[in-house]
Design an enzyme around this catalytic site. Structure first.
Site, PDB file in Angstrom:
ATOM      1  N   GLY A  35     -65.766  -3.206  12.994  1.00 48.07           N
ATOM      2  CA  GLY A  35     -66.161  -2.432  14.167  1.00 48.07           C
ATOM      3  C   GLY A  35     -66.192  -3.317  15.402  1.00 48.07           C
ATOM      4  O   GLY A  35     -65.176  -3.555  16.053  1.00 48.07           O
ATOM      5  N   GLY A  36     -67.363  -3.842  15.706  1.00 42.27           N
ATOM      6  CA  GLY A  36     -67.572  -4.609  16.933  1.00 42.27           C
ATOM      7  C   GLY A  36     -66.528  -5.684  17.199  1.00 42.27           C
ATOM      8  O   GLY A  36     -66.017  -5.815  18.316  1.00 42.27           O
ATOM      9  N   HIS A  49     -67.307   7.836   6.819  1.00 38.49           N
ATOM     10  CA  HIS A  49     -68.003   6.724   7.485  1.00 38.49           C
ATOM     11  C   HIS A  49     -69.490   7.047   7.579  1.00 38.49           C
ATOM     12  O   HIS A  49     -69.873   8.186   7.823  1.00 38.49           O
ATOM     13  CB  HIS A  49     -67.408   6.494   8.877  1.00 38.49           C
ATOM     14  CG  HIS A  49     -67.892   5.216   9.493  1.00 38.49           C
ATOM     15  ND1 HIS A  49     -69.136   5.108  10.073  1.00 38.49           N
ATOM     16  CD2 HIS A  49     -67.326   3.991   9.569  1.00 38.49           C
ATOM     17  CE1 HIS A  49     -69.303   3.861  10.495  1.00 38.49           C
ATOM     18  NE2 HIS A  49     -68.224   3.168  10.199  1.00 38.49           N
ATOM     19  N   GLY A  61     -73.046  -2.896  12.299  1.00 33.51           N
ATOM     20  CA  GLY A  61     -73.507  -3.053  13.670  1.00 33.51           C
ATOM     21  C   GLY A  61     -74.816  -3.807  13.809  1.00 33.51           C
ATOM     22  O   GLY A  61     -75.428  -3.811  14.875  1.00 33.51           O
ATOM     23  N   GLU A  75     -69.058  -0.279   2.818  1.00 31.10           N
ATOM     24  CA  GLU A  75     -69.798  -0.679   4.012  1.00 31.10           C
ATOM     25  C   GLU A  75     -71.282  -0.418   3.802  1.00 31.10           C
ATOM     26  O   GLU A  75     -71.747   0.725   3.952  1.00 31.10           O
ATOM     27  CB  GLU A  75     -69.322   0.122   5.230  1.00 31.10           C
ATOM     28  CG  GLU A  75     -67.862  -0.037   5.548  1.00 31.10           C
ATOM     29  CD  GLU A  75     -67.564   0.363   6.996  1.00 31.10           C
ATOM     30  OE1 GLU A  75     -67.154  -0.512   7.762  1.00 31.10           O
ATOM     31  OE2 GLU A  75     -67.781   1.530   7.353  1.00 31.10           O
ATOM     32  N   SER A 119     -70.421  -5.718  10.068  1.00 27.88           N
ATOM     33  CA  SER A 119     -70.602  -6.949  10.846  1.00 27.88           C
ATOM     34  C   SER A 119     -69.652  -8.077  10.437  1.00 27.88           C
ATOM     35  O   SER A 119     -70.027  -9.252  10.488  1.00 27.88           O
ATOM     36  CB  SER A 119     -72.058  -7.429  10.771  1.00 27.88           C
ATOM     37  OG  SER A 119     -72.920  -6.452  11.315  1.00 27.88           O
ATOM     38  N   GLU A 163     -71.618   6.652   9.804  1.00 25.27           N
ATOM     39  CA  GLU A 163     -72.063   7.297  11.050  1.00 25.27           C
ATOM     40  C   GLU A 163     -71.764   8.794  11.009  1.00 25.27           C
ATOM     41  O   GLU A 163     -72.535   9.603  11.534  1.00 25.27           O
ATOM     42  CB  GLU A 163     -71.399   6.605  12.258  1.00 25.27           C
ATOM     43  CG  GLU A 163     -72.032   5.234  12.503  1.00 25.27           C
ATOM     44  CD  GLU A 163     -71.116   4.208  13.141  1.00 25.27           C
ATOM     45  OE1 GLU A 163     -70.080   4.581  13.718  1.00 25.27           O
ATOM     46  OE2 GLU A 163     -71.450   3.003  13.047  1.00 25.27           O
ATOM     47  N   ASN A 196     -62.026  -0.393  13.604  1.00 23.97           N
ATOM     48  CA  ASN A 196     -62.632   0.898  13.956  1.00 23.97           C
ATOM     49  C   ASN A 196     -63.293   0.755  15.325  1.00 23.97           C
ATOM     50  O   ASN A 196     -64.370   0.188  15.435  1.00 23.97           O
ATOM     51  CB  ASN A 196     -63.662   1.255  12.867  1.00 23.97           C
ATOM     52  CG  ASN A 196     -64.438   2.513  13.192  1.00 23.97           C
ATOM     53  OD1 ASN A 196     -64.091   3.252  14.121  1.00 23.97           O
ATOM     54  ND2 ASN A 196     -65.489   2.764  12.415  1.00 23.97           N
ATOM     55  N   TRP A 197     -62.605   1.270  16.336  1.00 21.21           N
ATOM     56  CA  TRP A 197     -63.124   1.102  17.708  1.00 21.21           C
ATOM     57  C   TRP A 197     -64.323   1.985  17.989  1.00 21.21           C
ATOM     58  O   TRP A 197     -64.996   1.838  18.997  1.00 21.21           O
ATOM     59  CB  TRP A 197     -62.025   1.409  18.727  1.00 21.21           C
ATOM     60  CG  TRP A 197     -60.829   0.508  18.668  1.00 21.21           C
ATOM     61  CD1 TRP A 197     -60.619  -0.561  17.829  1.00 21.21           C
ATOM     62  CD2 TRP A 197     -59.653   0.594  19.489  1.00 21.21           C
ATOM     63  NE1 TRP A 197     -59.398  -1.128  18.079  1.00 21.21           N
ATOM     64  CE2 TRP A 197     -58.787  -0.441  19.092  1.00 21.21           C
ATOM     65  CE3 TRP A 197     -59.247   1.445  20.510  1.00 21.21           C
ATOM     66  CZ2 TRP A 197     -57.544  -0.648  19.691  1.00 21.21           C
ATOM     67  CZ3 TRP A 197     -58.010   1.247  21.106  1.00 21.21           C
ATOM     68  CH2 TRP A 197     -57.167   0.202  20.701  1.00 21.21           C
ATOM     69  N   LYS A 198     -64.572   2.971  17.110  1.00 17.01           N
ATOM     70  CA  LYS A 198     -65.659   3.946  17.336  1.00 17.01           C
ATOM     71  C   LYS A 198     -65.504   4.577  18.718  1.00 17.01           C
ATOM     72  O   LYS A 198     -64.382   4.735  19.189  1.00 17.01           O
ATOM     73  CB  LYS A 198     -67.022   3.272  17.130  1.00 17.01           C
ATOM     74  CG  LYS A 198     -67.092   2.512  15.792  1.00 17.01           C
ATOM     75  CD  LYS A 198     -68.460   2.085  15.376  1.00 17.01           C
ATOM     76  CE  LYS A 198     -68.364   1.345  14.048  1.00 17.01           C
ATOM     77  NZ  LYS A 198     -69.671   0.932  13.524  1.00 17.01           N
TER      78      LYS A 198
HETATM   79  P1  PGA Z   1     -69.331  -3.344  12.509  1.00 11.95           P
HETATM   80  O1  PGA Z   1     -68.811  -1.875  12.100  1.00 11.95           O
HETATM   81  O2  PGA Z   1     -68.235  -4.310  12.164  1.00 11.95           O
HETATM   82  O3  PGA Z   1     -69.579  -3.262  13.996  1.00 11.95           O
HETATM   83  O4  PGA Z   1     -70.563  -3.595  11.724  1.00 11.95           O
HETATM   84  C1  PGA Z   1     -68.094  -1.675  10.908  1.00 11.95           C
HETATM   85  C2  PGA Z   1     -67.840  -0.205  10.706  1.00 11.95           C
HETATM   86  O5  PGA Z   1     -68.714   0.623  10.980  1.00 11.95           O
HETATM   87  O6  PGA Z   1     -66.729   0.175  10.262  1.00 11.95           O
END
Ligand code: PGA
Length: 250
Positions: free
Chosen positions: A233-234, A95, A173, A167, A212, A97, A9-11
């Site tokens: 994500g990251g 998600h 994050g 998650e 993470s 967010e 997930n590149w966001k």
């Molecule tokens: P993260 O994000 O790996 O940066 O914690 C995961 C996500 O939100 O899907």
């Protein structure tokens, strides 16, 4: 065991140049990944680039969000019909967010889930508790409640064509990861909850862990009985770290 899914997930990250570099690294490295299906979720403007680069490779493309309506006066929104033109096969829904920053509630999440399946794409339904909820011992009730809202709208059998991503909000994050044991406990409860309404679908259901995830934490997480891959994500923003997570799938 069936293969795992490692989803990136590149966001709201990347640029044209960064996408070129990342996809080229992933294309070259993907041949070394034997036990995981890789999926990337670029921001919308880069879907065409992803399709051009990834067609004919083993890497799948996903959309980070979608409008439940198909077309019309929805300024700023993107439809399922549109993303399908760019080779998208998975769509993230729910998600944390989206839930926290854009006030998406369980009813909206369920409507999007139904629309994604109606478009013959696969939803990745994201669920997870906040730190406060975990401290209060509410983790399992929060997570199964989020899933039940979708069962009420779409039925248990709909999980034949869906993926769930657990998650924990406090792990996204932050560099904090649920321990493999903590994650496994929630994954097992999720599978049991699905089994209570759709026994047949529960055993084949892919349940990804997110929050993470790194190459270091992935190996032990992926070794848990009810963890079928990761939503990353990251660590999905550079080819090497994402591929190393793919390699952790045994
Ligand atoms: P993260 O994000 O790996 O940066 O914690 C995961 C996500 O939100 O899907």
């Amino acid at each position: 065991m069936a293969h795992m899914i490692v989803a990136g997930n590149w966001k709201m990250n990347a640029s044209k140049n960064a996408v070129t570099e990342l996809l080229s690294g992933l294309k070259h490295g993907a041949v070394t990944i034997k036990n995981a299906e890789l999926v990337v979720f670029p921001p919308f403007p880069y879907l065409a680039q992803a399709q051009a680069e990834l067609t004919g490779t083993s890497i799948h493309i996903g959309a980070q969000n979608i409008c439940a309506a198909d077309k019309g006066a929805y300024t700023g929104e993107v439809s399922l019909t549109m993303v399908k033109e760019f080779g998208v096969s998975y769509v993230l829904v729910g998600h944390s967010e989206r839930r926290a920053l854009y006030a998406e509630d369980d009813a909206q999440v369920a409507a999007k889930y139904v629309a994604i399946q109606a478009a013959q794409l696969t939803p990745i339904l994201c669920v997870g508790e906040t730190l406060e909820q975990r401290k209060q011992g509410l983790t399992l009730s929060v997570v199964t409640g989020q899933i039940q809202a979708v069962i009420d709208a779409a039925g248990g059998a709909s999980f034949a064509n869906a993926v769930i991503a657990y998650e924990p909000v406090w792990a996204i994050g932050t560099g904090l990861t649920a321990s493999p044991g903590e994650a496994q406990e929630v994954h097992r409860a999720i599978r049991a909850h699905i089994a209570s309404v759709a026994l047949e679908q529960a055993s084949g259901l892919k349940i990804l862990y997110g929050g993470s995830v790194t190459a270091t934490s992935a190996e032990e997480l992926f070794a848990q009985a009810d963890i079928d891959g990761g939503l990353v994500g990251g660590a999905s923003l550079t080819a090497d770290s994402f591929l190393a997570i793919g390699q952790a799938a045994k």
